[in-house]
Design a protein around this motif. Structure first.
Motif, PDB file in Angstrom:
ATOM      1  N   ARG A  38      33.147  57.514  31.972  1.00 21.44           N
ATOM      2  CA  ARG A  38      31.663  56.856  32.626  1.00 21.44           C
ATOM      3  C   ARG A  38      31.908  55.909  33.718  1.00 21.44           C
ATOM      4  N   THR A  39      32.967  55.168  33.722  1.00 18.15           N
ATOM      5  CA  THR A  39      32.962  53.983  34.624  1.00 18.15           C
ATOM      6  C   THR A  39      34.321  53.921  35.504  1.00 18.15           C
ATOM      7  N   GLY A  40      35.533  54.767  35.159  1.00 21.85           N
ATOM      8  CA  GLY A  40      36.727  54.475  35.788  1.00 21.85           C
ATOM      9  C   GLY A  40      37.508  53.464  35.476  1.00 21.85           C
ATOM     10  N   ILE A  41      37.174  52.579  34.474  1.00 20.05           N
ATOM     11  CA  ILE A  41      37.594  51.349  33.941  1.00 20.05           C
ATOM     12  C   ILE A  41      38.873  51.775  32.944  1.00 20.05           C
ATOM     13  N   GLU A  42      39.993  51.168  33.169  1.00 20.05           N
ATOM     14  CA  GLU A  42      41.113  51.395  32.220  1.00 20.05           C
ATOM     15  C   GLU A  42      41.539  50.054  31.560  1.00 20.05           C
ATOM     16  N   SER A  43      41.319  49.162  32.126  1.00 22.11           N
ATOM     17  CA  SER A  43      41.825  47.763  31.508  1.00 22.11           C
ATOM     18  C   SER A  43      40.920  46.726  32.050  1.00 22.11           C
ATOM     19  N   ARG A  44      40.982  45.450  31.586  1.00 20.30           N
ATOM     20  CA  ARG A  44      40.540  44.216  32.061  1.00 20.30           C
ATOM     21  C   ARG A  44      41.321  43.131  31.465  1.00 20.30           C
ATOM     22  N   HIS A  45      41.267  41.764  32.489  1.00 24.64           N
ATOM     23  CA  HIS A  45      41.589  40.930  32.117  1.00 24.64           C
ATOM     24  C   HIS A  45      40.624  39.645  31.391  1.00 24.64           C
ATOM     25  N   LEU A  46      40.998  39.193  30.181  1.00 24.76           N
ATOM     26  CA  LEU A  46      40.053  38.422  29.547  1.00 24.76           C
ATOM     27  C   LEU A  46      40.487  36.844  29.530  1.00 24.76           C
ATOM     28  N   VAL A  47      40.002  35.807  29.425  1.00 26.05           N
ATOM     29  CA  VAL A  47      40.464  34.461  29.445  1.00 26.05           C
ATOM     30  C   VAL A  47      40.954  34.302  27.751  1.00 26.05           C
ATOM     31  N   THR A  48      42.085  33.647  27.652  1.00 30.49           N
ATOM     32  CA  THR A  48      42.386  33.069  26.675  1.00 30.49           C
ATOM     33  C   THR A  48      42.193  31.478  26.597  1.00 30.49           C
ATOM     34  N   ASP A  49      43.284  31.042  27.345  1.00 32.83           N
ATOM     35  CA  ASP A  49      43.078  29.544  27.535  1.00 32.83           C
ATOM     36  C   ASP A  49      42.575  29.193  28.839  1.00 32.83           C
ATOM     37  N   GLU A  50      42.491  30.079  29.869  1.00 36.70           N
ATOM     38  CA  GLU A  50      41.923  29.924  31.062  1.00 36.70           C
ATOM     39  C   GLU A  50      40.425  29.361  31.213  1.00 36.70           C
ATOM     40  N   THR A  51      40.180  28.524  32.177  1.00 34.63           N
ATOM     41  CA  THR A  51      38.550  28.327  32.410  1.00 34.63           C
ATOM     42  C   THR A  51      38.290  29.050  33.635  1.00 34.63           C
ATOM     43  N   THR A  52      36.810  28.793  33.936  1.00 37.25           N
ATOM     44  CA  THR A  52      36.312  29.360  35.298  1.00 37.25           C
ATOM     45  C   THR A  52      36.907  28.401  36.319  1.00 37.25           C
TER      46      THR A  52
END
Ligand code: UT7
Length: 322
Positions: free
Chosen positions: A36-50
């Motif tokens: 549907r999108t082409g997306i395979e993986s993504r990075h998500l924050v654990t201890d990082e802030t914006t």
């Protein structure tokens, strides 16, 4: 007078989540997300802030642009997921960098945020009010997802990208910018703010999450983005065929393919990183631009189109000479 991007930087959180990882915690599959999108993986924050992601991206961009923190005159941060409502992300970045002479504020235009911030910085520099600007697009959208709504949470990722703009006499830089908004259709992609709550009106305090009518946003994107790009290219007085790269907001590979087709341009001119990053809203364009820059894909004199679209609804495009 040319307003030019003189440095880029980006930062992704270290934790990478594949489609298969998600399929272990919700009713989804690698096949559905990928097709549907082409997306395979993504990075998500654990201890990082914006702020952390933004500062890392900013430092890399400033290093390439050879600009010291005390020299930065304007900091614009495009985000819908800052760490605080007050202070703004731009002010947090200013503090962390020690950019003591800068004026700093945020720009909110969802996935078009980087293009809107670029346009704002350009106008300030063009007017002569400031000589340089640090423009950031940064998101930690994972904290704003309803992780029980599989139709949205699988699409987004976290990260930050940055660019330093300078007034460089005798060179070419940004050739044209266009932007637009259609608030009438805004509720197809929304995230509520706080409810009214004071001594006279009591509401149940609850958190809101991102909600999207994917098909409506899809239709909006494939119709509007080619028009915005054509408009920007015409304003720059060049032909579409002269464009070396189209750096589009990374929401969905099918949207990018459709835009390429409508513009009669080959897909090889449309680089993408959504496969590994997902949709990072305001950060997607500057992160992709930085990846291309670091890989050596961008040669001096190349013509590049940047384009963003999304919540608001909003859209923006820019044509620039590298
Ligand atoms: O950055 C802002 C801009 N955003 C965008 O540009 C997003 C634009 N929209 C899109 O990219 C697409 O509309 C989506 C990728 C969000 C959705 O694709 P779609 O082909 O429009 O799918 P759909 O929403 O019509 O859902 C089709 C089916 C539904 O099942 P039924 O009702 O047909 O039985 C959903 O329940 O897929 C189901 N579904 C899922 N299945 C597995 C929805 N999400 C998932 C999921 N895994 N994660």
């Amino acid at each position: 007078m040319a307003i030019k991007i003189c440095g880029t930087g980006s930062c992704l959180p270290k934790h990478c989540v594949t489609n298969d990882d998600l399929s272990k915690i919700m009713d989804t599959s690698d096949e559905w997300i990928r097709s549907r999108t082409g997306i395979e993986s993504r990075h998500l924050v654990t201890d990082e802030t914006t702020t952390f992601l933004s500062v890392e991206a900013a430092r890399a961009a400033m290093q390439e642009a050879e600009i010291e923190p005390e020299e930065v005159e304007l900091i614009l941060a495009a985000t819908i997921s800052p760490d605080y409502v007050i202070p703004t992300l731009a002010c947090e970045v200013q503090r962390e960098l020690g950019a003591v002479h800068a004026v700093a504020f945020d720009v909110g235009a969802a996935c078009s945020g980087f293009l809107f911030a670029l346009n704002t910085a350009y106008a300030y520099l063009k007017s002569g009010q400031y000589k340089n600007a640090l423009v950031i697009g940064a998101e930690t959208l994972s904290k704003m997802m309803d992780w029980e709504d599989r139709s949205t949470c699988v699409l987004f990722g976290d990260g930050a990208g940055a660019a330093v703009l300078k007034d460089v006499p005798g060179e070419e830089g940004i050739l044209s910018l266009v932007q637009g908004s259609d608030g009438a259709r805004g509720m197809v992609l929304s995230c509520g703010g706080r409810e009214i709550h004071n001594p006279y009106v009591k509401t149940e305090r609850k958190l809101s999450y991102v909600q999207m009518n994917g098909q409506e946003v899809y239709k909006f994107a494939v119709r509007t983005v080619p028009l915005a790009i054509s408009d920007a290219v015409e304003k720059a007085e060049i032909a579409l065929d002269q464009v070396d790269y189209f750096v589009l907001h990374q929401a969905n590979i099918r949207i990018i393919e459709s835009v390429a087709k409508r513009l009669h341009q080959p897909m090889k001119k449309f680089p993408s990183n959504l496969q590994k990053c997902g949709n990072i809203s305001a950060a997607s364009v500057p992160i992709l631009l930085d990846e291309m820059n670091r890989k050596g894909m961008l040669k001096k004199g190349n013509t590049i189109v940047l384009a963003g679209f999304g919540g608001g609804l909003t859209w923006g495009a820019a044509v620039l000479t590298w």
